[in-house]
Design a protein around this motif. Structure first.
Motif, PDB file in Angstrom:
ATOM      1  N   ALA A 189       0.665  -1.150   0.015  1.00 46.05           N
ATOM      2  CA  ALA A 189       0.028   0.051  -0.023  1.00 46.05           C
ATOM      3  C   ALA A 189       0.806   1.355   0.206  1.00 46.05           C
ATOM      4  O   ALA A 189       0.520   2.406  -0.504  1.00 46.05           O
ATOM      5  N   VAL A 190       1.964   1.088   0.713  1.00 44.12           N
ATOM      6  CA  VAL A 190       2.693   2.371   0.879  1.00 44.12           C
ATOM      7  C   VAL A 190       4.138   2.264   0.098  1.00 44.12           C
ATOM      8  O   VAL A 190       4.778   1.433  -0.022  1.00 44.12           O
ATOM      9  N   SER A 191       4.056   3.417  -0.912  1.00 42.52           N
ATOM     10  CA  SER A 191       5.365   3.338  -1.874  1.00 42.52           C
ATOM     11  C   SER A 191       5.704   2.299  -2.550  1.00 42.52           C
ATOM     12  O   SER A 191       6.672   1.889  -2.440  1.00 42.52           O
ATOM     13  N   PRO A 192       4.821   1.711  -3.219  1.00 40.39           N
ATOM     14  CA  PRO A 192       5.007   0.505  -4.019  1.00 40.39           C
ATOM     15  C   PRO A 192       5.997   0.622  -5.215  1.00 40.39           C
ATOM     16  O   PRO A 192       6.263   1.920  -5.711  1.00 40.39           O
ATOM     17  N   LEU A 193       6.660  -0.301  -5.709  1.00 35.37           N
ATOM     18  CA  LEU A 193       7.427  -0.118  -6.582  1.00 35.37           C
ATOM     19  C   LEU A 193       6.676   0.409  -7.952  1.00 35.37           C
ATOM     20  O   LEU A 193       5.865  -0.565  -8.583  1.00 35.37           O
ATOM     21  N   ARG A 194       6.868   1.155  -8.714  1.00 31.41           N
ATOM     22  CA  ARG A 194       6.239   1.645  -9.843  1.00 31.41           C
ATOM     23  C   ARG A 194       6.964   2.671 -10.539  1.00 31.41           C
ATOM     24  O   ARG A 194       7.814   3.519  -9.817  1.00 31.41           O
ATOM     25  N   GLN A 195       6.971   2.857 -11.763  1.00 29.88           N
ATOM     26  CA  GLN A 195       7.449   3.696 -12.459  1.00 29.88           C
ATOM     27  C   GLN A 195       7.019   5.169 -12.281  1.00 29.88           C
ATOM     28  O   GLN A 195       5.639   5.471 -12.624  1.00 29.88           O
ATOM     29  N   ALA A 196       7.692   6.213 -11.972  1.00 30.31           N
ATOM     30  CA  ALA A 196       7.268   7.615 -11.937  1.00 30.31           C
ATOM     31  C   ALA A 196       6.888   8.081 -13.366  1.00 30.31           C
ATOM     32  O   ALA A 196       7.182   7.466 -14.503  1.00 30.31           O
ATOM     33  N   GLU A 197       5.945   8.973 -13.326  1.00 32.62           N
ATOM     34  CA  GLU A 197       5.200   9.406 -14.799  1.00 32.62           C
ATOM     35  C   GLU A 197       6.524   9.965 -15.521  1.00 32.62           C
ATOM     36  O   GLU A 197       6.333   9.639 -16.861  1.00 32.62           O
ATOM     37  N   ASP A 198       7.152  10.762 -14.789  1.00 32.54           N
ATOM     38  CA  ASP A 198       8.248  11.400 -15.781  1.00 32.54           C
ATOM     39  C   ASP A 198       9.499  10.595 -15.601  1.00 32.54           C
ATOM     40  O   ASP A 198      10.842  11.082 -15.956  1.00 32.54           O
ATOM     41  N   ALA A 199       9.633   9.132 -15.328  1.00 29.46           N
ATOM     42  CA  ALA A 199      10.894   8.173 -15.578  1.00 29.46           C
ATOM     43  C   ALA A 199      10.971   7.854 -16.972  1.00 29.46           C
ATOM     44  O   ALA A 199       9.916   7.596 -17.526  1.00 29.46           O
ATOM     45  N   VAL A 200      12.231   7.590 -17.450  1.00 24.66           N
ATOM     46  CA  VAL A 200      12.546   6.984 -18.549  1.00 24.66           C
ATOM     47  C   VAL A 200      12.721   5.642 -18.229  1.00 24.66           C
ATOM     48  O   VAL A 200      13.285   4.975 -17.390  1.00 24.66           O
ATOM     49  N   TYR A 201      11.864   4.675 -18.975  1.00 18.27           N
ATOM     50  CA  TYR A 201      11.928   3.323 -18.976  1.00 18.27           C
ATOM     51  C   TYR A 201      13.078   2.623 -19.649  1.00 18.27           C
ATOM     52  O   TYR A 201      13.195   2.799 -20.875  1.00 18.27           O
ATOM     53  N   VAL A 202      13.742   1.921 -19.194  1.00 20.08           N
ATOM     54  CA  VAL A 202      14.960   1.288 -19.612  1.00 20.08           C
ATOM     55  C   VAL A 202      14.811  -0.257 -19.428  1.00 20.08           C
ATOM     56  O   VAL A 202      14.915  -0.521 -18.276  1.00 20.08           O
ATOM     57  N   ASP A 203      14.577  -1.108 -20.276  1.00 21.03           N
ATOM     58  CA  ASP A 203      14.768  -2.504 -20.216  1.00 21.03           C
ATOM     59  C   ASP A 203      15.938  -3.146 -20.360  1.00 21.03           C
ATOM     60  O   ASP A 203      16.673  -3.217 -21.810  1.00 21.03           O
ATOM     61  N   SER A 204      16.895  -3.522 -19.483  1.00 25.66           N
ATOM     62  CA  SER A 204      18.066  -4.035 -19.723  1.00 25.66           C
ATOM     63  C   SER A 204      18.520  -5.457 -20.108  1.00 25.66           C
ATOM     64  O   SER A 204      19.641  -5.951 -20.246  1.00 25.66           O
ATOM     65  N   SER A 205      17.219  -6.119 -20.491  1.00 26.49           N
ATOM     66  CA  SER A 205      17.394  -7.641 -20.845  1.00 26.49           C
ATOM     67  C   SER A 205      18.095  -7.879 -21.917  1.00 26.49           C
ATOM     68  O   SER A 205      19.123  -8.794 -21.689  1.00 26.49           O
ATOM     69  N   GLU A 206      18.375  -6.937 -22.984  1.00 27.00           N
ATOM     70  CA  GLU A 206      19.240  -7.031 -24.027  1.00 27.00           C
ATOM     71  C   GLU A 206      20.183  -6.143 -24.141  1.00 27.00           C
ATOM     72  O   GLU A 206      20.936  -5.921 -25.192  1.00 27.00           O
ATOM     73  N   MET A 207      20.486  -5.418 -22.933  1.00 24.00           N
ATOM     74  CA  MET A 207      21.509  -4.436 -23.162  1.00 24.00           C
ATOM     75  C   MET A 207      22.880  -4.784 -22.296  1.00 24.00           C
ATOM     76  O   MET A 207      22.755  -5.520 -21.388  1.00 24.00           O
ATOM     77  N   THR A 208      23.994  -4.142 -22.965  1.00 17.39           N
ATOM     78  CA  THR A 208      25.270  -4.489 -21.903  1.00 17.39           C
ATOM     79  C   THR A 208      25.004  -3.381 -20.781  1.00 17.39           C
ATOM     80  O   THR A 208      24.298  -2.392 -20.785  1.00 17.39           O
ATOM     81  N   ILE A 209      25.759  -3.645 -19.841  1.00 14.15           N
ATOM     82  CA  ILE A 209      25.993  -2.623 -18.821  1.00 14.15           C
ATOM     83  C   ILE A 209      26.492  -1.023 -19.312  1.00 14.15           C
ATOM     84  O   ILE A 209      25.909  -0.235 -18.933  1.00 14.15           O
ATOM     85  N   GLU A 210      27.592  -1.340 -20.139  1.00 16.19           N
ATOM     86  CA  GLU A 210      27.869   0.019 -20.907  1.00 16.19           C
ATOM     87  C   GLU A 210      26.790   0.716 -21.538  1.00 16.19           C
ATOM     88  O   GLU A 210      26.727   1.904 -21.325  1.00 16.19           O
ATOM     89  N   GLN A 211      25.928  -0.017 -22.289  1.00 11.90           N
ATOM     90  CA  GLN A 211      24.836   0.611 -23.023  1.00 11.90           C
ATOM     91  C   GLN A 211      24.032   1.266 -21.900  1.00 11.90           C
ATOM     92  O   GLN A 211      23.376   2.291 -22.182  1.00 11.90           O
ATOM     93  N   VAL A 212      23.604   0.643 -20.654  1.00 11.15           N
ATOM     94  CA  VAL A 212      22.534   1.161 -19.766  1.00 11.15           C
ATOM     95  C   VAL A 212      23.411   2.480 -19.153  1.00 11.15           C
ATOM     96  O   VAL A 212      22.429   3.284 -19.094  1.00 11.15           O
ATOM     97  N   VAL A 213      24.489   2.123 -18.902  1.00 12.39           N
ATOM     98  CA  VAL A 213      25.156   3.397 -18.207  1.00 12.39           C
ATOM     99  C   VAL A 213      25.158   4.563 -19.192  1.00 12.39           C
ATOM    100  O   VAL A 213      24.928   5.746 -18.810  1.00 12.39           O
ATOM    101  N   GLU A 214      25.452   4.427 -20.444  1.00 15.01           N
ATOM    102  CA  GLU A 214      25.424   5.333 -21.407  1.00 15.01           C
ATOM    103  C   GLU A 214      24.022   6.144 -21.594  1.00 15.01           C
ATOM    104  O   GLU A 214      23.892   7.436 -21.760  1.00 15.01           O
ATOM    105  N   ALA A 215      23.193   5.164 -21.641  1.00 14.00           N
ATOM    106  CA  ALA A 215      21.542   5.659 -21.505  1.00 14.00           C
ATOM    107  C   ALA A 215      21.257   6.660 -20.560  1.00 14.00           C
ATOM    108  O   ALA A 215      20.750   7.759 -20.582  1.00 14.00           O
ATOM    109  N   ILE A 216      21.983   6.423 -19.256  1.00 12.26           N
ATOM    110  CA  ILE A 216      21.764   7.210 -18.054  1.00 12.26           C
ATOM    111  C   ILE A 216      22.506   8.522 -18.099  1.00 12.26           C
ATOM    112  O   ILE A 216      22.068   9.706 -17.880  1.00 12.26           O
TER     113      ILE A 216
END
Ligand code: DC
Length: 271
Positions: A189-216
């Motif tokens: 009920a309190v502060s559940p895990l969810r994406q903030a409306e203004d957050a960028v969604y990144v799916d790391s399933s097919e990405m390397t660490i370096e690619q994710v870091v670069e995206a950030i």
């Protein structure tokens, strides 16, 4: 309101790679990495030691006042102190992780950590990861990332990590555990895990660490950060962070050379 620190919030489910990626990005930027999951884990360890049952909200609410959580940095790594004891090496077990997931649903437990987390971000440029950073702790964060990956990818990462440590484990059980933990974290009920409306969604399933870091880093640049040099006007890793609870014996990152070495193998979010 005048801004004096640049804040990056990274939320997402267990095993998405948040801690590895946030730590690397922090080093690249000269920011402080704040791992809020470790704080919940330290409280969970306290409850386990005190014999507070995971399901007893009233007992947890009473007991939590006895858990003094502070943070310090040693060789660039966050250390969590529970009543003055450095428990960083004791909180990465499945038992502690599951306890943390259960008791983090209790408002009294969350309230206990709120000010510590906010004060860290108010006083320094930080990358903070957790479940509710972009939605609750730092609603005005400059950059918000929601980092995810499929449950099977997350389970496989965890499985490999445990195998490398020589621990006996079962892939199907790990995946089931991850799915259950996601359920708990998303449905409380309190502060559940969810994406903030203004957050960028990144799916790391097919990405390397370096690619994710670069995206950030790209996102931080897009939000005005001169990535590669510390945020102007904000305190950096070399300065003293938020007054009270933080002390640093050394800046969180000296170079990113080690990160490149690790990038190929380590994409696990602890827990
Ligand atoms: O990120 P982690 O696996 O170390 O976190 C352990 C648990 O703590 C996680 O299952 C949910 C909880 N947690 C939370 O509720 N809010 C946060 N900001 C961070 C962690």
């Amino acid at each position: 309101m005048e801004r004096n620190a640049f804040n990056i919030a990274i939320d997402g489910p267990a095993g998405a790679g948040k801690s590895t990626i946030a730590r690397m990005a922090a080093r690249r930027l000269g920011f402080i990495y704040v791992d809020t999951g470790a704080m919940y884990r330290a409280i969970a360890l306290f409850f386990l030691r005190q014999g507070v049952p995971a399901g007893d909200e009233a007992a947890a609410g009473q007991a939590v006042a006895g858990a003094d959580i502070t943070i310090r940095y040693q060789d660039g790594e966050q250390q969590v102190l529970l009543n003055g004891e450095n428990v960083s090496g004791l909180i990465r077990t499945e038992e502690v992780g599951n306890m943390a997931s259960s008791v983090s649903a209790y408002p009294a437990v969350r309230a206990h950590l709120l000010e510590l987390q906010r004060s860290l971000a108010a006083g320094a440029d930080v990358i903070m990861d957790g479940r509710d950073i972009g939605t609750c702790i730092l609603p005005d964060a400059d950059v918000k990332i929601y980092l995810s990956a499929s449950p099977s990818v997350r389970a496989m990462r965890r499985y490999k990590e445990l195998k490398e440590k020589g621990e006996a484990c079962n892939l199907a059980e790990i995946e089931q555990d991850i799915i259950e933990r996601d359920e708990r974290d998303r449905n409380r009920a309190v502060s559940p895990l969810r994406q903030a409306e203004d957050a960028v969604y990144v799916d790391s399933s097919e990405m390397t660490i370096e690619q994710v870091v670069e995206a950030i880093l790209a996102e931080a640049r897009a939000k005005g950060l001169d990535a590669g040099s510390p945020a102007s006007g904000g305190q950096t890793a070399g300065d003293q962070a938020a007054g009270g609870p933080v002390s640093k014996s050394q800046a969180p990152g000296d170079s990113d050379a080690g990160d490149r070495e690790r990038a190929g193998s380590d994409q696990e979010d602890a827990g």
